[in-house]
Design a protein around this motif. Structure first.
Motif, PDB file in Angstrom:
ATOM      1  N   TYR A 230     -67.492  38.797  30.766  1.00  0.00           N
ATOM      2  CA  TYR A 230     -66.267  38.051  30.487  1.00  0.00           C
ATOM      3  C   TYR A 230     -65.827  38.375  29.067  1.00  0.00           C
ATOM      4  O   TYR A 230     -66.644  38.470  28.162  1.00  0.00           O
ATOM      5  N   GLY A 231     -64.528  38.545  28.869  1.00  0.00           N
ATOM      6  CA  GLY A 231     -64.020  38.870  27.548  1.00  0.00           C
ATOM      7  C   GLY A 231     -63.761  40.359  27.410  1.00  0.00           C
ATOM      8  O   GLY A 231     -63.852  41.128  28.369  1.00  0.00           O
ATOM      9  N   SER A 232     -63.478  40.776  26.182  1.00  0.00           N
ATOM     10  CA  SER A 232     -63.137  42.177  25.913  1.00  0.00           C
ATOM     11  C   SER A 232     -64.395  43.011  25.702  1.00  0.00           C
ATOM     12  O   SER A 232     -64.886  43.155  24.578  1.00  0.00           O
TER      13      SER A 232
ATOM     14  N   SER B 272     -69.511  43.282  19.997  1.00  0.00           N
ATOM     15  CA  SER B 272     -69.687  41.991  20.664  1.00  0.00           C
ATOM     16  C   SER B 272     -70.451  42.149  21.977  1.00  0.00           C
ATOM     17  O   SER B 272     -71.309  41.320  22.322  1.00  0.00           O
ATOM     18  N   THR B 273     -70.143  43.225  22.717  1.00  0.00           N
ATOM     19  CA  THR B 273     -70.820  43.458  23.995  1.00  0.00           C
ATOM     20  C   THR B 273     -72.315  43.704  23.785  1.00  0.00           C
ATOM     21  O   THR B 273     -73.155  43.159  24.511  1.00  0.00           O
TER      22      THR B 273
ATOM     23  N   THR C  96     -64.974  45.943  23.096  1.00  0.00           N
ATOM     24  CA  THR C  96     -65.469  45.703  21.740  1.00  0.00           C
ATOM     25  C   THR C  96     -66.990  45.809  21.784  1.00  0.00           C
ATOM     26  O   THR C  96     -67.686  44.839  22.100  1.00  0.00           O
TER      27      THR C  96
ATOM     28  N   GLY D 127     -69.591  37.130  20.070  1.00  0.00           N
ATOM     29  CA  GLY D 127     -68.163  36.988  19.818  1.00  0.00           C
ATOM     30  C   GLY D 127     -67.481  36.359  21.028  1.00  0.00           C
ATOM     31  O   GLY D 127     -67.920  35.321  21.529  1.00  0.00           O
ATOM     32  N   SER D 128     -66.432  37.000  21.531  1.00  0.00           N
ATOM     33  CA  SER D 128     -65.706  36.472  22.691  1.00  0.00           C
ATOM     34  C   SER D 128     -66.261  37.000  24.014  1.00  0.00           C
ATOM     35  O   SER D 128     -65.728  36.686  25.082  1.00  0.00           O
ATOM     36  N   VAL D 129     -67.331  37.789  23.941  1.00  0.00           N
ATOM     37  CA  VAL D 129     -67.889  38.415  25.144  1.00  0.00           C
ATOM     38  C   VAL D 129     -69.084  37.613  25.667  1.00  0.00           C
ATOM     39  O   VAL D 129     -69.943  37.179  24.898  1.00  0.00           O
ATOM     40  N   LYS D 130     -69.120  37.440  26.968  1.00  0.00           N
ATOM     41  CA  LYS D 130     -70.239  36.793  27.636  1.00  0.00           C
ATOM     42  C   LYS D 130     -70.754  37.724  28.724  1.00  0.00           C
ATOM     43  O   LYS D 130     -69.981  38.280  29.487  1.00  0.00           O
TER      44      LYS D 130
ATOM     45  N   ARG E  94     -74.136  35.619  24.676  1.00  0.00           N
ATOM     46  CA  ARG E  94     -72.795  35.708  24.108  1.00  0.00           C
ATOM     47  C   ARG E  94     -72.812  36.524  22.825  1.00  0.00           C
ATOM     48  O   ARG E  94     -73.793  36.506  22.083  1.00  0.00           O
TER      49      ARG E  94
END
Length: 206
Positions: free
Chosen positions: A182-184, A190-191, A187, A144-147, A142
């Motif tokens: 999963y997620g944005s 985060s990725t 970005t 940030g909001s990315v998984k 993970r």
């Protein structure tokens, strides 16, 4: 923004500043594996360059950040750089500066200090060739909001992922794998962190 390059362009003579650096320069330590097996901390980018001479750098993204101050508008650059030798070593780093080149240099230096080993293998039930071309088992990370999930793939599959993710996995040495995100994923900071944590799990979990 993506750019591949090799380091050591206009390389200057390295003068070690740390005990580990001196041990590497003198030949007492001659592999990255020795450093990680002994839990040593890398504080000089030249150590990685010396032990992994074939390592490559990739500028993943450069963002412009503008801030209004009393003196006027202040512009800074945020750079994200990844490194890898396409054979089991990978790192990412961030850098900020008022000049793009300086931000990239800072990010590149940080990526060398954040380098990690990646365990490669053949965890696909469809293949079982016992060669180091994929991940040895399913891992996830993970940022940030990315998984990101990486799933072992058979030889010849290639890397089933978007271009940005695929380029980073190639730097680490993967040739075949499935991926789920999963997620944005646009970005990239985060990725990239999610990928870094997933790849690190190949050793932490294994």
């Amino acid at each position: 923004m993506s750019r591949m390059s090799r380091p050591n362009e206009a390389e200057v003579e390295w003068k070690p500043r740390t005990t580990l650096g001196m041990m590497v320069a003198s030949g007492k330590i001659n592999s990255m594996e020795q450093i990680f097996e002994n839990g040593m901390r890398i504080q000089e980018s030249e150590i990685v360059k010396h032990l992994l001479p074939d390592i490559k750098t990739q500028v993943v993204s450069v963002e412009i950040v503008q801030k209004q101050t009393d003196a006027g508008e202040l512009t800074r650059f945020n750079a994200l750089v990844a490194i890898g030798n396409e054979s089991g070593w990978f790192g990412i780093g961030k850098g900020k500066a008022s000049q793009m080149r300086n931000a990239i240099d800072k990010a590149t230096n940080a990526s060398y200090l954040n380098v990690i080993p990646v365990k490669l293998g053949c965890g696909s039930w469809e293949c079982r060739c016992h060669q180091a071309h994929s991940v040895p088992f399913k891992v996830q990370g993970r940022g940030g909001s990315v998984k990101i999930e990486l799933i072992p793939g058979p030889r010849g599959l290639g890397i089933v992922a978007g271009e940005n993710i695929r380029n980073l996995l190639k730097l680490a040495g993967l040739k075949d794998c499935w991926s789920r995100s999963y997620g944005s994923t646009n970005t990239m900071s985060s990725t990239a962190k999610a990928i870094f944590n997933a790849l690190r799990s190949t050793f932490v979990t294994g």
